[in-house]
Design a protein around this motif. Structure first.
Motif, mmCIF file in Angstrom:
data_model
loop_
_atom_site.group_PDB
_atom_site.id
_atom_site.type_symbol
_atom_site.label_atom_id
_atom_site.label_comp_id
_atom_site.label_asym_id
_atom_site.label_seq_id
_atom_site.Cartn_x
_atom_site.Cartn_y
_atom_site.Cartn_z
ATOM 1 N N ALA A 1 0.822 -1.219 0.000
ATOM 2 C CA ALA A 1 0.000 0.000 0.000
ATOM 3 C C ALA A 1 0.853 1.264 0.000
ATOM 4 O O ALA A 1 0.428 2.302 -0.498
ATOM 5 C CB ALA A 1 -0.935 -0.009 1.212
ATOM 6 N N THR A 2 2.040 1.159 0.537
ATOM 7 C CA THR A 2 2.876 2.360 0.641
ATOM 8 C C THR A 2 4.177 2.248 -0.142
ATOM 9 O O THR A 2 4.970 3.190 -0.170
ATOM 10 C CB THR A 2 3.215 2.648 2.125
ATOM 11 N N GLU B 1 -8.987 -2.846 -0.468
ATOM 12 C CA GLU B 1 -9.152 -2.245 -1.787
ATOM 13 C C GLU B 1 -10.054 -1.011 -1.710
ATOM 14 O O GLU B 1 -9.754 0.040 -2.287
ATOM 15 C CB GLU B 1 -9.738 -3.279 -2.754
ATOM 16 N N GLN B 2 -11.161 -1.148 -0.977
ATOM 17 C CA GLN B 2 -12.082 -0.012 -0.842
ATOM 18 C C GLN B 2 -11.401 1.174 -0.155
ATOM 19 O O GLN B 2 -11.557 2.317 -0.575
ATOM 20 C CB GLN B 2 -13.325 -0.428 -0.056
ATOM 21 N N ARG B 3 -10.631 0.878 0.886
ATOM 22 C CA ARG B 3 -9.953 1.955 1.596
ATOM 23 C C ARG B 3 -8.950 2.679 0.687
ATOM 24 O O ARG B 3 -8.868 3.897 0.672
ATOM 25 C CB ARG B 3 -9.192 1.413 2.813
ATOM 26 N N LEU B 4 -8.214 1.882 -0.081
ATOM 27 C CA LEU B 4 -7.199 2.497 -0.950
ATOM 28 C C LEU B 4 -7.864 3.318 -2.059
ATOM 29 O O LEU B 4 -7.358 4.364 -2.449
ATOM 30 C CB LEU B 4 -6.286 1.423 -1.549
ATOM 31 N N ARG B 5 -9.011 2.827 -2.563
ATOM 32 C CA ARG B 5 -9.704 3.564 -3.614
ATOM 33 C C ARG B 5 -10.314 4.853 -3.074
ATOM 34 O O ARG B 5 -10.484 5.818 -3.806
ATOM 35 C CB ARG B 5 -10.807 2.714 -4.232
ATOM 36 N N ALA B 6 -10.673 4.848 -1.809
ATOM 37 C CA ALA B 6 -11.326 6.022 -1.209
ATOM 38 C C ALA B 6 -10.329 7.134 -0.894
ATOM 39 O O ALA B 6 -10.718 8.246 -0.556
ATOM 40 C CB ALA B 6 -12.069 5.596 0.055
ATOM 41 N N ARG B 7 -9.052 6.852 -0.988
ATOM 42 C CA ARG B 7 -8.060 7.868 -0.604
ATOM 43 C C ARG B 7 -7.985 8.993 -1.630
ATOM 44 O O ARG B 7 -8.160 8.783 -2.822
ATOM 45 C CB ARG B 7 -6.682 7.226 -0.454
#
Lengths: 248, 173
Positions: B102-103, B167-173
């Motif tokens: 993720a990072t 996936e949802q969290r990363l897309r929401a960023r």
């Protein structure tokens, strides 16, 4: 073993089971021609054969329900085609689609599956009587359908006298009574506990194995795992999944 | 830890030879975690050293029949009586890999997630297929395998759900 014997392994043969549902580059746009058309489904191709259970997964708004509506002829594609039991639904009238649904498609939803005022038998008989089948014949078919899902003893019971799991079994019986062979299931185990949910998946799987075809929409990976294939939708498109996700 | 405690628990039902213990452990845990005989004897030697197990008798061929000591019996009671410690999370490669992806610069985290999810689902399908093949009704040795399969299925399902959420969290960023 000889070389010949190995070369005729079933795995090498093409799948000859009849295709009961096929979507060919099917798309559904809501508000086409308006300023903000919504592409609910964007060019999806999918085949479901007799004996096959296919699971559809994806986040809310990914197009799962639209896919199910198209598969069941409740809606028509704005482009591409959907063929149900050999009949293309793209050009069909509303009436003709209704007839096709009654003849070929059964639904199982999360709840509100059964008509509360009717017994299990009457619920299962209903679609057959709408088809014009006589009451006596419809009763025979209902008994057989209920027997196949293991709840023949609920024949004269009303939905309120049944558990959630029993109601879902009756719903599966109704979905696949008579000549219907395509079952569309939308979170059929949603409100049930794990053990009952598993029993419902077992029944659904068994009915498919015996010669039906199923399309299962679920967000539950545990239930999707009962399928032969799992397809993922995102933003109305089928997302490429690893080849390994096909296990049969 | 779990092998040690499991062997003690099995010995609390009666004395056993090493090879019997191995067989019993495997069958009663659904043959999910095979152990080699060397591991059984190493564990037994430590249990003898710690005073939890002792030799009951020695066969003519030199094989040793083991039994619990009083302390061993207490240890088994303690094991059944206390929950398994979940304070220190297992070092899970999927969680570590996805968190790093993720990072990590130049890494397509979504691709990592999708590949993993496909793999997790593939494994989940395999477990489910095996569960479907168990005799109905499930009895005897198959029960242990069913229970362990249920566990593996829940763990894999949780991982799939978690990957969705990531996936949802990363897309929401």
């Amino acid at each position: 073993m000889s070389v010949e014997a190995r070369s005729t392994e079933p795995a090498a043969l093409p799948d000859r089971r009849p295709v009961l549902l096929s979507l060919n580059d099917a798309a559904r746009v809501h508000g086409e021609g308006t300023a903000v058309p919504v592409r609910a489904l964007n060019g999806v191709s999918l085949e479901v054969r007799v004996g096959e259970l296919v699971a559809v997964m994806g986040p809310s708004g990914s197009g799962k329900s639209t896919l199910l509506h198209l598969a069941g002829g409740l809606d028509t594609p704005t482009s591409g085609d959907v063929v149900v039991d050999g009949v293309s639904i793209a050009g069909l009238s509303v009436k003709a689609r209704a007839a096709l649904r009654r003849r070929s498609v059964g639904y199982v939803f999360q709840d509100l599956n059964l008509v509360p005022a009717l017994t299990a038998a009457e619920n299962v008989m209903l679609p057959r009587e709408l088809d014009g089948v006589g009451t006596r014949q419809a009763r025979l078919e209902a008994r057989e359908a209920l027997r196949e899902v293991g709840v023949e003893d609920l024949f004269d019971r009303f939905p309120e006298e049944m558990s959630g799991g029993q109601q879902q079994r009756v719903a599966i019986a109704r979905a696949l009574v008579g000549p219907r062979r395509l079952v569309l299931a939308d979170e059929p185990t949603g409100a049930l506990d794990s053990l009952t949910g598993e029993a419902i998946m077992k029944v659904l799987r068994a009915r498919v194995d015996e010669g039906a075809a199923g399309l299962l929409v679920t967000h539950d990976a545990q239930h999707a795992a009962w399928a032969d294939r799992v397809v993922f939708l995102r933003d109305g498109k089928m997302v490429e999944s690893a080849a390994g996700s096909r296990i049969s | 830890m779990s092998v040690r405690q499991s062997l003690l628990a099995i010995l609390s039902e009666g004395s056993q030879y090493g090879y019997q213990l191995r067989h019993e452990f495997e069958v009663r845990t659904g043959r999910t975690w095979p152990i080699n005989i060397g591991q059984v004897y190493t564990t037994l030697n430590r249990l003898v050293r710690d005073g939890l197990v002792e030799e009951a008798e020695r066969g003519e061929d030199g094989s040793v029949n083991y039994r619990l000591t009083y302390s061993g019996r207490e240890e088994v009671e303690r094991w059944w009586g206390t929950p398994v410690d979940r304070q220190a999370p297992n070092r899970d490669e999927v969680a570590i890999k996805v968190a790093l992806a993720a990072t990590a610069p130049g890494v397509d985290a979504f691709a990592v997630i999708h590949r993993q999810k496909a793999e997790t689902l593939r494994v989940l399908q395999g477990y489910t297929k095996e569960k479907r093949s168990l005799p109905d009704p499930v009895q005897g040795d198959a029960l242990a395998r069913q229970l362990v399969l249920d566990h593996l299925i829940f763990v894999a399902e949780a991982e799939a759900r978690w990957l969705d959420l990531v996936e949802q969290r990363l897309r929401a960023r």
